[in-house]
Write an enzyme that holds these catalytic residues in place. Structure first.
Site, PDB file in Angstrom:
ATOM      1  N   SER A 230       1.131  -0.709  -8.412  1.00 17.96           N
ATOM      2  CA  SER A 230      -0.280  -0.411  -8.192  1.00 17.96           C
ATOM      3  C   SER A 230      -1.023  -0.518  -9.510  1.00 17.96           C
ATOM      4  O   SER A 230      -0.483  -0.177 -10.566  1.00 17.96           O
ATOM      5  CB  SER A 230      -0.415   0.994  -7.603  1.00 17.96           C
ATOM      6  OG  SER A 230      -1.080   1.848  -8.507  1.00 17.96           O
ATOM      7  N   LYS A 231      -2.259  -0.998  -9.421  1.00 18.65           N
ATOM      8  CA  LYS A 231      -2.967  -1.235 -10.676  1.00 18.65           C
ATOM      9  C   LYS A 231      -3.338   0.066 -11.376  1.00 18.65           C
ATOM     10  O   LYS A 231      -3.585   0.080 -12.562  1.00 18.65           O
ATOM     11  CB  LYS A 231      -4.173  -2.156 -10.477  1.00 18.65           C
ATOM     12  CG  LYS A 231      -5.252  -1.637  -9.593  1.00 18.65           C
ATOM     13  CD  LYS A 231      -6.387  -2.649  -9.540  1.00 18.65           C
ATOM     14  CE  LYS A 231      -7.331  -2.312  -8.416  1.00 18.65           C
ATOM     15  NZ  LYS A 231      -8.194  -3.433  -8.053  1.00 18.65           N
ATOM     16  N   ARG A 232      -3.375   1.139 -10.631  1.00 26.73           N
ATOM     17  CA  ARG A 232      -3.699   2.407 -11.267  1.00 26.73           C
ATOM     18  C   ARG A 232      -2.500   2.980 -12.018  1.00 26.73           C
ATOM     19  O   ARG A 232      -2.641   3.672 -13.000  1.00 26.73           O
ATOM     20  CB  ARG A 232      -4.200   3.419 -10.241  1.00 26.73           C
ATOM     21  CG  ARG A 232      -5.707   3.398 -10.099  1.00 26.73           C
ATOM     22  CD  ARG A 232      -6.177   4.198  -8.916  1.00 26.73           C
ATOM     23  NE  ARG A 232      -5.757   3.601  -7.660  1.00 26.73           N
ATOM     24  CZ  ARG A 232      -6.333   2.529  -7.121  1.00 26.73           C
ATOM     25  NH1 ARG A 232      -7.356   1.948  -7.727  1.00 26.73           N
ATOM     26  NH2 ARG A 232      -5.905   2.018  -5.973  1.00 26.73           N
ATOM     27  N   ARG A 233      -1.302   2.653 -11.553  1.00 28.62           N
ATOM     28  CA  ARG A 233      -0.128   3.296 -12.117  1.00 28.62           C
ATOM     29  C   ARG A 233       0.697   2.349 -12.990  1.00 28.62           C
ATOM     30  O   ARG A 233       1.266   2.745 -13.992  1.00 28.62           O
ATOM     31  CB  ARG A 233       0.719   3.812 -10.951  1.00 28.62           C
ATOM     32  CG  ARG A 233       1.898   4.648 -11.315  1.00 28.62           C
ATOM     33  CD  ARG A 233       2.650   5.060 -10.067  1.00 28.62           C
ATOM     34  NE  ARG A 233       2.820   3.945  -9.155  1.00 28.62           N
ATOM     35  CZ  ARG A 233       2.633   4.012  -7.833  1.00 28.62           C
ATOM     36  NH1 ARG A 233       2.298   5.143  -7.277  1.00 28.62           N
ATOM     37  NH2 ARG A 233       2.793   2.944  -7.070  1.00 28.62           N
ATOM     38  N   VAL A 236       0.156  -4.329 -13.960  1.00 29.58           N
ATOM     39  CA  VAL A 236       0.285  -5.365 -12.932  1.00 29.58           C
ATOM     40  C   VAL A 236      -0.430  -6.661 -13.283  1.00 29.58           C
ATOM     41  O   VAL A 236      -0.213  -7.678 -12.644  1.00 29.58           O
ATOM     42  CB  VAL A 236      -0.247  -4.888 -11.558  1.00 29.58           C
ATOM     43  CG1 VAL A 236       0.507  -3.682 -11.067  1.00 29.58           C
ATOM     44  CG2 VAL A 236      -1.735  -4.608 -11.614  1.00 29.58           C
TER      45      VAL A 236
END
Ligand code: GLU
Length: 465
Positions: A230-233, A236
């Site tokens: 995920s791009k938040r975590r 990526v």
């Protein structure tokens, strides 16, 4: 074959993997690779994301000019609306004015899908009225999927889904199908996340009277905790890897191994082998672990396989800085290309990503080394002052300033104090480079030169009690 990214954020490594698979498959089949930018989500699109997709694809080897497109989904909006109209006229879709709250109140649950309330109300088009597809009550929808066999979906479990919003604008599901139809797409290779959309989309193909494509839903990419990247975590963005100094060759080799492997016990293989051997129907449907450690190891191998000149050229963006790569700590005029060329082969065998070149060579170009205080505390223990003073005296007396003489000299200085070479090196390394690890010390001192080495050793000596 097409690759159809949405320009709503940084280009994702999973997207790069799907693009490469489409690219190779098109080549193998003698087909055409089409790039279509799905830009109909106006609120989330930005032109720079489109540019980011094009340049990321270019970097990974899908070069501009080497494919058809880019086409833009928004340019086909007329066709999307026309298809919605055709479905309505054929009785395959109906207008609906139910709100989410209405449906919830009737079904008593927020989780069930649409209950078909407006199916037979014969509503006309109107502001706020969505157009819903009338899904068959019976039968099954069988999807032919090269990776997953023939996933089968019961039609009665597929709700009457929306194909155009209350303002008349067609939704992604429909636009995506209509574009694929208009472009004569025969194979849709895309991420597993879209599998739940597929029976709905296939129903649309059928209803519009066109033979559906062959699908291939390639596995979701997960992190070490088996969570979807995920791009938040997670890291990526393909660009982030590029800016860190991953080589495109290593990256695309690694991406192709997400869910697939070439023959034999090989993982690092020339791209031509991947192009020959890749088989979509060999892709493993289970989630693919994006292992950054492994990617780093791959990249190190690719770096070591470069010629020294290629390596020097590849390092340039980190030696100067670019729009997206921070400049190094030295001033441009402090950089010395000859000194860099002298140590480049030593660095080439040691770094895993190109950005690591900077901390390995900054001591050569800065007026004074950047001292890492933790390294200093570790190296400058009791006896360090005495050792540095003795090293200064012994180095001053050297007739020739070369790695070998420096080594034997420090070895002798250490031996007089009962220290092995490794122990004797530590304070010298920190005094000169500011760090406890780095390039081979004596070669570094040779390139740094007599004056600068001695003045750094003296400065360190003075700092010690
Ligand atoms: N635009 C979609 C996405 O970026 C792709 C859909 C598809 O490949 O069919 O997820």
């Amino acid at each position: 074959m097409r690759f159809a990214p949405s320009p709503t954020g940084m280009f994702h490594v999973g997207g790069a993997r799907s693009a490469l698979q489409n690219w190779i498959y098109a080549k193998q089949q003698g087909g055409v690779f089409v790039l279509r930018i799905e830009d109909t989500d106006a609120a989330r699109n930005k032109p720079e994301w489109t540019e980011g997709i094009l340049s990321a694809l270019d970097w990974i080897g899908i070069e501009r000019g080497g494919y058809e497109g880019p086409y833009f989904q928004s340019q086909n909006a007329g066709e999307h609306r026309a298809a919605a109209q055709r479905l309505h006229d054929a009785g395959r879709a109906y207008f609906c004015d139910c709100t989410r709250e209405d449906v919830q109140a009737r079904t008593g649950s927020q989780y069930t899908g649409y209950d078909g309330f407006c199916r037979d109300r014969g509503l006309e088009a109107g502001e706020g009225r969505a157009l819903r597809f009338r899904t068959p009550d019976e039968g099954v929808t069988v999807v032919v999927d090269l990776v997953r066999g023939e996933p089968t979906f019961e039609n009665k479990l597929i709700e009457d889904f929306v194909i155009a919003r209350g303002d008349g604008s067609p939704v992604f599901l429909l636009a995506n199908v209509v574009d694929d139809m208009t472009m004569g797409i025969t194979h849709v290779i895309r991420a597993e996340e879209h599998l739940p959309n597929t029976p709905k989309q296939q129903l649309l193909w059928d209803a519009l009277g066109v033979k559906p494509p062959i699908w291939a839903h390639v596995p979701v990419v997960v992190n070490e905790k088996r969570q979807k990247l995920s791009k938040r975590r997670d890291k990526v963005a393909l660009e982030a890897y590029k800016d860190e100094g991953y080589l495109a060759g290593a990256m695309r080799n690694y991406l192709m191994l997400l869910g697939w492997a070439p023959s034999g016990d090989r993982e690092i293989v020339p791209w031509s082998v991947i192009e020959d051997e890749f088989r979509l129907d060999e892709v493993n449907p289970s989630p693919a672990f994006f292992d950054e450690k492994k990617l780093r190891a791959f990249n190190g191998e690719y770096i070591r396989a470069l010629g020294v000149d290629e390596f020097v050229a590849a390092c340039q963006p980190w030696l100067t800085g670019t729009d997206t790569i921070a400049p190094p700590p030295w001033q441009p005029e402090e950089f010395d290309a000859e000194a860099f060329a002298a140590v480049a082969p030593l660095a080439q065998t040691r770094i895993a990503v190109l950005s690591e070149i900077v901390p390995n060579v900054d001591f050569l170009f800065l007026a004074a080394p950047l001292i890492d205080e933790a390294a200093w505390a570790k190296a400058m223990k009791e006896g360090a002052a005495d050792l540095l003073a003795a090293a200064v005296a012994a180095f001053e007396a050297l007739a020739t300033w070369d790695a070998e003489s420096l080594k034997s000299t420090l070895e002798a200085v250490g031996a007089e104090r009962g220290l092995k070479l490794g122990k004797a090196q530590a304070p010298v390394r920190v005094a000169v480079t500011g760090r406890t690890v780095g390039l081979p010390l004596f070669e570094s001192l040779e390139v740094l030169g007599r004056e600068r080495t001695l003045s750094r050793l003296r400065a360190a000596r003075v700092r010690l009690p």
